[in-house]
Design a protein around this motif. Sequence first.
Motif, PDB file in Angstrom:
ATOM      1  N   MET A 118      -3.779 -85.332  10.086  1.00  0.00           N
ATOM      2  CA  MET A 118      -2.660 -86.247  10.182  1.00  0.00           C
ATOM      3  C   MET A 118      -1.815 -85.943  11.424  1.00  0.00           C
ATOM      4  SD  MET A 118       0.495 -86.957   7.568  1.00  0.00           S
ATOM      5  CE  MET A 118       1.222 -85.371   7.847  1.00  0.00           C
ATOM      6  N   LYS A 119      -1.599 -84.653  11.690  1.00  0.00           N
ATOM      7  CA  LYS A 119      -0.785 -84.279  12.847  1.00  0.00           C
ATOM      8  C   LYS A 119      -1.443 -84.734  14.148  1.00  0.00           C
ATOM      9  CE  LYS A 119       1.545 -80.439  10.634  1.00  0.00           C
ATOM     10  NZ  LYS A 119       1.917 -79.024  10.685  1.00  0.00           N
ATOM     11  N   GLN A 120      -2.763 -84.678  14.195  1.00  0.00           N
ATOM     12  CA  GLN A 120      -3.482 -85.138  15.386  1.00  0.00           C
ATOM     13  C   GLN A 120      -3.317 -86.642  15.580  1.00  0.00           C
ATOM     14  OE1 GLN A 120      -4.699 -83.220  17.684  1.00  0.00           O
ATOM     15  NE2 GLN A 120      -4.129 -81.436  16.462  1.00  0.00           N
ATOM     16  N   ILE A 121      -3.311 -87.391  14.494  1.00  0.00           N
ATOM     17  CA  ILE A 121      -3.125 -88.841  14.565  1.00  0.00           C
ATOM     18  C   ILE A 121      -1.720 -89.156  15.074  1.00  0.00           C
ATOM     19  CG2 ILE A 121      -2.976 -90.961  13.196  1.00  0.00           C
ATOM     20  CD1 ILE A 121      -5.225 -89.779  11.432  1.00  0.00           C
ATOM     21  N   ILE A 122      -0.739 -88.398  14.602  1.00  0.00           N
ATOM     22  CA  ILE A 122       0.637 -88.594  15.074  1.00  0.00           C
ATOM     23  C   ILE A 122       0.717 -88.306  16.569  1.00  0.00           C
ATOM     24  CG2 ILE A 122       3.016 -87.744  14.921  1.00  0.00           C
ATOM     25  CD1 ILE A 122       2.501 -87.320  11.899  1.00  0.00           C
ATOM     26  N   LYS A 123       0.107 -87.197  17.012  1.00  0.00           N
ATOM     27  CA  LYS A 123       0.109 -86.856  18.439  1.00  0.00           C
ATOM     28  C   LYS A 123      -0.552 -87.956  19.258  1.00  0.00           C
ATOM     29  CE  LYS A 123       0.191 -81.836  18.645  1.00  0.00           C
ATOM     30  NZ  LYS A 123      -0.544 -80.621  19.002  1.00  0.00           N
ATOM     31  N   LYS A 124      -1.691 -88.423  18.772  1.00  0.00           N
ATOM     32  CA  LYS A 124      -2.461 -89.441  19.494  1.00  0.00           C
ATOM     33  C   LYS A 124      -1.683 -90.756  19.625  1.00  0.00           C
ATOM     34  CE  LYS A 124      -6.747 -92.037  19.113  1.00  0.00           C
ATOM     35  NZ  LYS A 124      -7.856 -92.364  18.214  1.00  0.00           N
ATOM     36  N   ASN A 125      -0.916 -91.102  18.597  1.00  0.00           N
ATOM     37  CA  ASN A 125      -0.179 -92.368  18.556  1.00  0.00           C
ATOM     38  C   ASN A 125       1.316 -92.180  18.757  1.00  0.00           C
ATOM     39  OD1 ASN A 125      -2.354 -94.375  17.739  1.00  0.00           O
ATOM     40  ND2 ASN A 125      -2.614 -92.746  16.220  1.00  0.00           N
ATOM     41  N   LEU A 126       1.706 -91.086  19.386  1.00  0.00           N
ATOM     42  CA  LEU A 126       3.121 -90.744  19.527  1.00  0.00           C
ATOM     43  C   LEU A 126       3.923 -91.847  20.207  1.00  0.00           C
ATOM     44  CD1 LEU A 126       5.098 -88.349  18.998  1.00  0.00           C
ATOM     45  CD2 LEU A 126       4.793 -87.791  21.397  1.00  0.00           C
ATOM     46  N   SER A 127       3.425 -92.388  21.264  1.00  0.00           N
ATOM     47  CA  SER A 127       4.153 -93.418  22.005  1.00  0.00           C
ATOM     48  C   SER A 127       4.387 -94.663  21.147  1.00  0.00           C
ATOM     49  CB  SER A 127       3.381 -93.783  23.273  1.00  0.00           C
ATOM     50  OG  SER A 127       4.070 -94.773  23.992  1.00  0.00           O
ATOM     51  N   GLN A 128       3.357 -95.103  20.443  1.00  0.00           N
ATOM     52  CA  GLN A 128       3.484 -96.281  19.571  1.00  0.00           C
ATOM     53  C   GLN A 128       4.456 -96.011  18.423  1.00  0.00           C
ATOM     54  OE1 GLN A 128      -0.211 -97.543  17.822  1.00  0.00           O
ATOM     55  NE2 GLN A 128       0.775 -99.091  16.547  1.00  0.00           N
ATOM     56  N   LEU A 151      10.079 -95.060   9.161  1.00  0.00           N
ATOM     57  CA  LEU A 151       8.874 -94.386   9.635  1.00  0.00           C
ATOM     58  C   LEU A 151       7.715 -94.542   8.645  1.00  0.00           C
ATOM     59  CD1 LEU A 151       7.860 -92.773  12.034  1.00  0.00           C
ATOM     60  CD2 LEU A 151       8.707 -90.703  10.928  1.00  0.00           C
ATOM     61  N   LYS A 152       8.012 -94.665   7.362  1.00  0.00           N
ATOM     62  CA  LYS A 152       6.942 -94.846   6.365  1.00  0.00           C
ATOM     63  C   LYS A 152       6.167 -96.131   6.643  1.00  0.00           C
ATOM     64  CE  LYS A 152       8.682 -92.263   2.418  1.00  0.00           C
ATOM     65  NZ  LYS A 152       9.070 -92.283   1.005  1.00  0.00           N
ATOM     66  N   GLU A 153       6.882 -97.216   6.805  1.00  0.00           N
ATOM     67  CA  GLU A 153       6.223 -98.498   7.053  1.00  0.00           C
ATOM     68  C   GLU A 153       5.494 -98.497   8.393  1.00  0.00           C
ATOM     69  OE1 GLU A 153       7.523-103.133   7.543  1.00  0.00           O
ATOM     70  OE2 GLU A 153       8.659-101.880   6.145  1.00  0.00           O
ATOM     71  N   ILE A 154       6.098 -97.894   9.389  1.00  0.00           N
ATOM     72  CA  ILE A 154       5.477 -97.816  10.711  1.00  0.00           C
ATOM     73  C   ILE A 154       4.179 -97.012  10.639  1.00  0.00           C
ATOM     74  CG2 ILE A 154       5.772 -96.883  13.041  1.00  0.00           C
ATOM     75  CD1 ILE A 154       8.846 -97.455  12.580  1.00  0.00           C
ATOM     76  N   GLY A 155       4.215 -95.918   9.910  1.00  0.00           N
ATOM     77  CA  GLY A 155       3.050 -95.040   9.805  1.00  0.00           C
ATOM     78  C   GLY A 155       1.898 -95.625   9.017  1.00  0.00           C
ATOM     79  N   GLU A 156       2.172 -96.589   8.137  1.00  0.00           N
ATOM     80  CA  GLU A 156       1.104 -97.173   7.315  1.00  0.00           C
ATOM     81  C   GLU A 156       0.004 -97.801   8.147  1.00  0.00           C
ATOM     82  OE1 GLU A 156       3.122 -99.828   4.648  1.00  0.00           O
ATOM     83  OE2 GLU A 156       3.661 -98.203   3.280  1.00  0.00           O
ATOM     84  N   SER A 157       0.336 -98.323   9.314  1.00  0.00           N
ATOM     85  CA  SER A 157      -0.674 -98.962  10.157  1.00  0.00           C
ATOM     86  C   SER A 157      -1.454 -97.953  11.010  1.00  0.00           C
ATOM     87  CB  SER A 157      -0.019-100.000  11.068  1.00  0.00           C
ATOM     88  OG  SER A 157       0.892 -99.367  11.939  1.00  0.00           O
ATOM     89  N   ILE A 158      -0.987 -96.715  11.044  1.00  0.00           N
ATOM     90  CA  ILE A 158      -1.598 -95.710  11.915  1.00  0.00           C
ATOM     91  C   ILE A 158      -2.285 -94.604  11.121  1.00  0.00           C
ATOM     92  CG2 ILE A 158      -1.078 -93.945  13.656  1.00  0.00           C
ATOM     93  CD1 ILE A 158       1.256 -95.795  14.540  1.00  0.00           C
ATOM     94  N   ILE A 159      -1.627 -94.147  10.075  1.00  0.00           N
ATOM     95  CA  ILE A 159      -2.126 -93.014   9.290  1.00  0.00           C
ATOM     96  C   ILE A 159      -3.262 -93.475   8.380  1.00  0.00           C
ATOM     97  CG2 ILE A 159      -1.485 -91.213   7.630  1.00  0.00           C
ATOM     98  CD1 ILE A 159      -0.144 -90.930  10.394  1.00  0.00           C
ATOM     99  N   GLU A 160      -4.285 -92.661   8.278  1.00  0.00           N
ATOM    100  CA  GLU A 160      -5.416 -92.981   7.408  1.00  0.00           C
ATOM    101  C   GLU A 160      -4.970 -92.971   5.952  1.00  0.00           C
ATOM    102  OE1 GLU A 160      -8.464 -90.153   8.347  1.00  0.00           O
ATOM    103  OE2 GLU A 160      -8.469 -90.724  10.459  1.00  0.00           O
ATOM    104  N   LYS A 161      -5.614 -93.810   5.153  1.00  0.00           N
ATOM    105  CA  LYS A 161      -5.248 -93.950   3.729  1.00  0.00           C
ATOM    106  C   LYS A 161      -5.293 -92.615   2.994  1.00  0.00           C
ATOM    107  CE  LYS A 161      -4.658 -98.391   3.763  1.00  0.00           C
ATOM    108  NZ  LYS A 161      -3.339 -98.837   4.080  1.00  0.00           N
ATOM    109  N   ALA A 162      -6.243 -91.769   3.328  1.00  0.00           N
ATOM    110  CA  ALA A 162      -6.373 -90.477   2.652  1.00  0.00           C
ATOM    111  C   ALA A 162      -5.166 -89.575   2.913  1.00  0.00           C
ATOM    112  CB  ALA A 162      -7.654 -89.779   3.108  1.00  0.00           C
ATOM    113  N   ASP A 163      -4.489 -89.783   4.032  1.00  0.00           N
ATOM    114  CA  ASP A 163      -3.347 -88.932   4.401  1.00  0.00           C
ATOM    115  C   ASP A 163      -1.992 -89.583   4.163  1.00  0.00           C
ATOM    116  OD1 ASP A 163      -4.933 -86.826   5.270  1.00  0.00           O
ATOM    117  OD2 ASP A 163      -5.105 -87.625   7.305  1.00  0.00           O
ATOM    118  N   ILE A 164      -1.968 -90.784   3.619  1.00  0.00           N
ATOM    119  CA  ILE A 164      -0.709 -91.515   3.522  1.00  0.00           C
ATOM    120  C   ILE A 164       0.309 -90.829   2.615  1.00  0.00           C
ATOM    121  CG2 ILE A 164      -1.197 -93.162   1.659  1.00  0.00           C
ATOM    122  CD1 ILE A 164       0.338 -94.058   5.053  1.00  0.00           C
TER     123      ILE A 164
END
Length: 169
Positions: A1-11, A95-108
């Motif tokens: 999950m942390k890697q996904i946040i790093k990868k999509n930090l700008s968005q 941030l919860k709603e914003i993250g729903e489109s980026i974070i994988e379902k398994a990590d939500i």
Amino acid sequence: MKQIIKKNLSQLLDSWFRATINTYPAESARILGKKSDRFDNPIGAITRETLEDVLNLVTENFSREGLEKALDPVIRIRAVQAFDPANAVSFVFALKEIGESIIEKADIIKFYRLVDEIALAAFNRYMKCREDIFLLKATESKRRIHRAFERAGLVAELSEGDLLGSKQS
């Protein structure tokens, strides 16, 4: 999950910043949303920097104290503005709603817990700031009353320690 946040930090940052400034009245949000420097738009710049610091922090090992420190600039601003406690920290939950489109379902669920931890840190910092504001106002009231009594010859001079020493009154 942390890697996904790093990868999509700008968005994440752009979306969270827009959601945060949209908690202000429309005209204020328009001004705060301008991308400018700290001199042209200090509140907007500080808000963006703070949100970026928080997102960077959550991609590392962090503590609630670290989150509180990172959130301090934006919470300090919101504490002196006309926000009630719920609205002062409501931007975190966007941030919860914003993250729903980026974070994988398994990590939500894990992501939601992370956002909740950020919200708790924001609320702790908000309450500390409000307490500091209350103490400043109470101390200033004591000073004014004491000066009035001194001028009237009703009391002797108090030291700064006497005025600041009593946090209970």
